[in-house]
Structures are given as structure tokens and as C-alpha cells.
Design a protein around this motif. Structure first.
Motif, mmCIF file in Angstrom:
data_model
loop_
_atom_site.group_PDB
_atom_site.id
_atom_site.type_symbol
_atom_site.label_atom_id
_atom_site.label_comp_id
_atom_site.label_asym_id
_atom_site.label_seq_id
_atom_site.Cartn_x
_atom_site.Cartn_y
_atom_site.Cartn_z
ATOM 1 N N LEU A 293 0.849 -1.198 0.000
ATOM 2 C CA LEU A 293 0.000 0.000 0.000
ATOM 3 C C LEU A 293 0.882 1.245 0.000
ATOM 4 N N ALA A 294 1.928 1.206 -0.811
ATOM 5 C CA ALA A 294 2.938 2.264 -0.778
ATOM 6 C C ALA A 294 2.358 3.639 -1.061
ATOM 7 N N SER A 300 -3.780 6.366 8.044
ATOM 8 C CA SER A 300 -4.783 7.091 7.252
ATOM 9 C C SER A 300 -6.063 6.302 7.010
ATOM 10 N N ALA A 301 -6.122 5.032 7.419
ATOM 11 C CA ALA A 301 -7.267 4.181 7.089
ATOM 12 C C ALA A 301 -7.903 3.591 8.337
ATOM 13 N N ARG A 330 0.905 -0.242 9.114
ATOM 14 C CA ARG A 330 1.396 1.118 8.884
ATOM 15 C C ARG A 330 0.273 2.054 8.458
ATOM 16 N N VAL A 331 -0.611 1.573 7.575
ATOM 17 C CA VAL A 331 -1.657 2.415 6.989
ATOM 18 C C VAL A 331 -2.843 2.598 7.939
ATOM 19 N N ILE A 355 2.087 -7.983 14.875
ATOM 20 C CA ILE A 355 2.340 -6.910 13.914
ATOM 21 C C ILE A 355 1.266 -5.829 13.964
ATOM 22 N N VAL A 356 -0.004 -6.239 14.088
ATOM 23 C CA VAL A 356 -1.117 -5.287 13.984
ATOM 24 C C VAL A 356 -1.664 -4.915 15.358
#
Length: 376
Positions: A293-294, A300-301, A330-331, A355-356
Motif C-alpha cells: 500500500l505504498a 490514514s485508514a 502502517r496504513v 504486527i497489527v
């Protein structure tokens, strides 16, 4: 005349794709394709050599190393395309190769096509149709692969579009098919399917074709009734979207929502665009070809749906999903949710937790598990 030094296959890298000791950037099938095509390539004028399905540049860059110029190369996966360009820079061959989309211009007037056989017969059919329709009338296709991934049906698919198919001797568990005498045909169109009120379109090579795979079907049945987000600045995201079935489902179920679909596969992106159009939601579904999702900003989501792949080329690996989980994390903004379906044998829950964030099971059947992870 001095012969060029052997091509340095050992210098090829898979980066930015996942790397591991058992995941190679080239193999014996690449070498056999190059050897079987050597005499043809030696006589080929500039701009007449095309390479399709070149994983990380072994075919295109070796052809350029041997003297071919203006080599056009298509790789469906964006990570592979970026690796080709990176390898070309490293080897001083950047000016000799051009990465292209898989369309009529990719093969127009080609005299020699080096083709790494895809595992999908539909993908092979699409490639063969394009070559037959737009390459030179004297084009020769040198198509090869590993024996364990080849079937006799591949000969038949090539035979639909070419009048003559020759078969090489096997070498190092690889074989080459040589196709000549193209039969003029039409450009490929997506396959069509329908699941309930959901239209699905799929070009060759898109995962599951024009139908719902079992994992996606389970995910769709358990997505939240009112997901957070859906605005233009915070769209509902279908990550690794494949044919875009999840994106279209979200857009149909939430008529005011903005939806964002992303995949690194060019065939998947074209399929997802066609799926959105077939469902009348193309104005609200943005489809992007991207490495992970670069293109999305951090934090942002609010909502991401994901059915992670577990194939890297022909190899089955559990190293891909954690890379996707990391970029989803990250997103996602804090409190955002990752809805994920995965083959239960992969046991991804621990990775998702690490990770999440906190992860709970939403559904499970005989083969697949659906989880939701909340970004910590």
C-alpha cells in the motif's frame, strides 16, 4: 570475434520482492529458454525481441547482455517489474530494456518472444492471443518452464493460436515449447462470472478467475455491517484485491462509500477495474497497481480487508503475508481494523497479534479462518 562473458545470473536479486535462500531469482528453465533462442536472437534487429513473464529479469537482461537492444519486457507483478529495473541498473543494462504493459503495443511487430510459461492456462491463452494478433507474421515464441508446472494442455492452448508447436528435449527438469505460424485472432477479453448479485470479471492470471474463492466467500459473509470509514480521505480498502470482488461488494453494500482497491498484479488491476464497471460502481472504486500500500499515507485508514497470497511465482511460501500485515499496520490508524481471511494451516493469528494488534477469530470453516485485528 570475441564472445561476451557469460551472463552473471548469480547477481540477479528478487528485491523488493521477498527474498530467502529457497526463493531464486532465476532457474534452469530461464537458461534453457535462452539457449534454445540463442540463434534466433543473434539475427534479431533492435526492437524485435519481447519477453513475457520474466520474473526478475533473467531473460530480458541476458538477452540484452548478449546484444539485443530495445528489449520490451512485461512482468505481471509490480515487485518483479521493480526488481527487473533494479537489476538492469546494477548490470549497466538499463538503456537496453523497457518494461511495458501487457497489451497490443507490448508485442507489436515482435520477431522473437521469450515466454516464461505461466501456471494459469487462461494467462497463457491471453498472451498467445496477443502475440498472434499483433506480432510479426514470422514471429517465433520460445516458451519454457519447469516440468513439474507444465502440462500437455499448454501445447493445446498455444495450438489455438499457432500452426506449429515444437517441443525441446528436457534438460535439468525444464522444457521449451517453440510456437510458429501465428493465426490471427482477437485481443483477450475478461472472463465473466456472477455470484448472487455480484458480477465478477477476470483476465487470465487473476487469482480464482471469474468466481469467488472459498476464502473470499467466507470473508464476505462475515464483514461488518457498518465498517468505519468510507470517505474519500478514508476509503474502505481492499488490499491484494485480485479480481476486486471484495471492493465491488463493499461498494454495492455501502452505496455512499468510497472504496480503494490495490494489487501488485497488472492482471488483477485490470480485472478489478472490469469488475467495478460491471457492477456499476467504477465511479466509487479506485483501483491502483501498487507494491503493498505504498501510495497510502501512514495512519490514514480505518478499514482494510485482506486475503493474503501465499504464492511467490510458483513457490508456496509463508513469508509474503507478514509483509502485507506490516504495511496494513502502517496504513491503519489507531483503532482501525484489519479483516483478514487465511488458510487455517498458516496459523497467522500470532503474526497478526504481533504486527497489527489484538486479534479475535470471527469465523472458521474446514479450511479457512476469518479474523479481525485492531491497530494498537
Amino acid at each position: 570475434m570475441t564472445r561476451p562473458a557469460p551472463f552473471p545470473f548469480e547477481r540477479l536479486s528478487r528485491r523488493p520482492d521477498v527474498e530467502a535462500p529457497d526463493l531464486m531469482a532465476s532457474d534452469a528453465a530461464d537458461r534453457l529458454i535462452l539457449d534454445e533462442s540463442a540463434d534466433l536472437r543473434a539475427r534479431a534487429p533492435a526492437g524485435s525481441v519481447v519477453v513475457l513473464g520474466d520474473a526478475y529479469g533473467a531473460l530480458a537482461l541476458a538477452a540484452a547482455h548478449d546484444g539485443a537492444r530495445e528489449v520490451r519486457v512485461h512482468q505481471d507483478a509490480l515487485a518483479g517489474e521493480l526488481a527487473i529495473l533494479r537489476n538492469a541498473e546494477e548490470l549497466g543494462l538499463r538503456d537496453a530494456v523497457e518494461t511495458v504493459a501487457l497489451d497490443a503495443d507490448a508485442v507489436r511487430d515482435a520477431r522473437i518472444v521469450l515466454l516464461r510459461l505461466p501456471r494459469s492456462l487462461d494467462a497463457l491463452r491471453d498472451m498467445a492471443a496477443l502475440i498472434a494478433a499483433h506480432a510479426s507474421r514470422d514471429v517465433v515464441v520460445v516458451a519454457g518452464g519447469r516440468l513439474k508446472h507444465m502440462t500437455l494442455t499448454m501445447n493445446d492452448v498455444l495450438g489455438e493460436h499457432f500452426g506449429r508447436i515444437d517441443v525441446s528435449h528436457a534438460r535439468q527438469k525444464s522444457r521449451v515449447l517453440v510456437a510458429r505460424d501465428p493465426r490471427k485472432g482477437q485481443d483477450p477479453v475478461p472472463a465473466e462470472g456472477r455470484e448472487g448479485d455480484l458480477e465478477i470479471r477476470a483476465f487470465g492470471g487473476a487469482f480464482a478467475g471469474a468466481r469467488l474463492d472459498l476464502g473470499t466467500r467466507l470473508l464476505l459473509a462475515h464483514l461488518p455491517a457498518q465498517p468505519t470509514g468510507g470517505t474519500p480521505d478514508d476509503p474502505l480498502i481492499d488490499f491484494a484485491c485480485g479480481t476486486g470482488a471484495v471492493a465491488a461488494h463493499l461498494a454495492l453494500r455501502h452505496p455512499a462509500a468510497a472504496v480503494y482497491a490495490s494489487d501488485q498484479s497488472a492482471a488483477a488491476v485490470a480485472s478489478a477495474q472490469a469488475t467495478a464497471a460491471a457492477n456499476g460502481v467504477a465511479d466509487r472504486v479506485e483501483v491502483v497497481r501498487d507494491d503493498l500500500l505504498a501510495n497510502r499515507a501512514a495512519a490514514s485508514a480505518s478499514f482494510i480487508a485482506l486475503n493474503p497470497p501465499f504464492h511467490s511465482g510458483a513457490a508456496v511460501t509463508d513469508r509474503l503475508a507478514p509483509r502485507l500485515f506490516s504495511d496494513a499496520a502502517r496504513v491503519l490508524r489507531p483503532g482501525g481494523e484489519l479483516w483478514c481471511v487465511w488458510n487455517s494451516g498458516m496459523r497467522y493469528r500470532g503474526e497478526l497479534e504481533r504486527i497489527v494488534g489484538p486479534t479475535r477469530q470471527v469465523a472458521r470453516d474446514a479450511k479457512f479462518t476469518v479474523t479481525v485485528s485492531t491497530r494498537r
